[in-house]
Design an enzyme around this catalytic site. Structure first.
Site, mmCIF file in Angstrom:
data_model
loop_
_atom_site.group_PDB
_atom_site.id
_atom_site.type_symbol
_atom_site.label_atom_id
_atom_site.label_comp_id
_atom_site.label_asym_id
_atom_site.label_seq_id
_atom_site.Cartn_x
_atom_site.Cartn_y
_atom_site.Cartn_z
ATOM 1 N N TYR A 1 43.732 54.644 39.927
ATOM 2 C CA TYR A 1 42.768 54.829 38.846
ATOM 3 C C TYR A 1 43.002 56.141 38.097
ATOM 4 C CZ TYR A 1 39.393 51.029 39.643
ATOM 5 O OH TYR A 1 38.761 49.824 39.723
ATOM 6 N N LYS B 1 47.959 49.080 52.556
ATOM 7 C CA LYS B 1 49.111 48.204 52.325
ATOM 8 C C LYS B 1 50.340 48.966 52.796
ATOM 9 C CE LYS B 1 51.114 44.478 50.651
ATOM 10 N NZ LYS B 1 50.965 43.135 51.262
ATOM 11 N N ASP C 1 45.851 42.368 52.003
ATOM 12 C CA ASP C 1 45.882 40.922 51.739
ATOM 13 C C ASP C 1 45.218 40.156 52.883
ATOM 14 O OD1 ASP C 1 47.992 41.795 53.319
ATOM 15 O OD2 ASP C 1 49.486 40.452 52.447
ATOM 16 N N ASP D 1 33.898 43.323 45.347
ATOM 17 C CA ASP D 1 33.471 42.153 44.559
ATOM 18 C C ASP D 1 33.587 40.880 45.402
ATOM 19 O OD1 ASP D 1 33.086 43.685 42.224
ATOM 20 O OD2 ASP D 1 33.913 42.096 40.956
#
Ligand code: IPM
Ligand code: MG
Length: 354
Positions: free
Chosen positions: A138, A189, A221, A249
């Site tokens: 970000y 990850k 994942d 979300d």
């Protein structure tokens, strides 16, 4: 106790109005919240040309806590990146050093039928997602759309975490896990990204200081899959900025609606910006159908984390529970046989039961 109110865009002003009524009710019950409203996001661009105006910045610096509705809207999509409403939100998070984002994923038992998942998978669900909020892709540099050597345009963002940033969020995560079920799952990850490898090394190191906490690691994942397969295996999840955005979300749907999830973004002194995790939902703005509960529950988090008013926080949360038990539902969580109410009527019901 100074609170800056940032209604923002879209459904923001409607849901904030209901949350402010809750604060006012607490004031008439002896609390002393001073509230001041300021501009952030698209509404700030409209008035000042800047999504995070200087005047808002001044108020934000002086405040103990901030309550935000949501920012963003279709009409701002063509603006340059630095003028977009979302930039206002990212700037205020960064500027106030609000690095620890707590997103509780709690299923009210009354809403067990509102989720798309089977009741036995989600009933009793109570997870806390901790999202690092001021680093990662970000904010990483370099970034931009540039010309490559062979004159092609390339889009470029950089995932970067300093070890200091990782240590800081790791300590928050372990301390929060200690107050819950002493289980912490760090999501990364690391099979592909060096940034995640460092993340994992730091978490391993910090875990030596918290021998009572059971630390596990999961690849992002797989975490996305496990959240749907067996969400109750998790207690506290901690992850970086972008993975946390996506997973929160996803996790919100376990609770029936994204309209139910509050959040707290804290600095190292528990000053906080409180906001629902959902967006400004321009498609339903101004129709009195948005769910104000995530924003009202964000007020409860504010009372708990910034003001240390645990009893008042529980009062608000109980009031939500009672209202749901009385079958009041906004459209997003409505099922057959329930009473569908609008945003304002949901606010009325909460106040009545508070
Ligand atoms: C969130 C939102 C924001 C984010 C957007 C509006 C910039 O999706 O708070 O989850 O990506 O952090
Ligand atoms: Mg998001």
């Amino acid at each position: 106790m100074k609170i800056v109110i940032l209604p923002g865009d879209g459904i923001g002003p409607e849901i904030i109005a209901q949350a402010v009524r809750v604060l006012e009710a607490l004031n008439s019950d002896g609390m002393k919240f001073e509230m001041e409203t300021a501009l952030l996001g698209g509404c700030a661009v409209d008035v000042t040309g800047n999504p995070y105006p200087e005047e808002t910045r001044k108020l934000a610096m002086e405040a103990d806590a901030l309550l935000l509705g949501a920012v963003g809207g279709l009409k701002y999509d063509m603006l340059s990146r630095d003028k977009r409403p979302e930039q206002g939100l990212l700037s205020i998070r960064k500027d106030l050093n609000l690095f620890a984002n707590l997103r509780p994923v709690f299923l009210y038992s009354e809403l067990v039928g509102a989720s798309t998942l089977k009741p036995e998978i989600i009933s009793g669900l109570d997870i806390l997602i901790i999202r690092e909020l001021t680093g990662d892709i970000y904010f990483g540099e370099p970034r931009g759309i540039k010309l490559s050597d062979n004159k092609q345009r390339i889009g470029l963002n950089t995932m970067v975490y300093s070890e200091a940033e990782i240590y800081r969020i790791a300590h928050v995560a372990f301390q929060v896990a200690r107050k819950r079920n002493k289980k912490l799952c760090s999501v990364d990850k690391m099979n592909v990204l060096e940034c995640s490898q460092l993340w994992r090394e730091v978490f391993e190191d910090v875990s030596k200081k918290y021998p009572d906490i059971e630390l596990s690691h999961m690849l992002v994942d797989n975490a996305a899959m496990q959240l749907i397969l067996n969400p109750k295996q998790f207690d506290v999840i901690v992850t970086g900025n972008m993975f946390g955005d996506i997973l929160s979300d996803e996790a919100s749907m376990l609770t029936g609606s994204i309209g139910m999830l509050p959040s707290a973004s804290l600095d190292d002194k528990n000053k906080g910006l409180y906001e629902p995790i959902h967006g400004s939902a321009p498609d339903i703005a101004g129709k009195n159908i948005a769910n104000p509960l995530a924003t009202i529950l964000s007020v409860a988090m504010m009372l708990r984390y910034t003001f240390g008013q645990e009893r008042a926080a529980i009062r608000i949360e109980n009031s939500v529970k009672v209202v749901l038990a009385k079958n009041y539902r906004t459209r997003d969580i409505c099922e057959v046989g329930m009473k569908e109410v609008g945003t304002v009527e949901m606010g009325d019901a909460i106040l009545t039961n508070l």
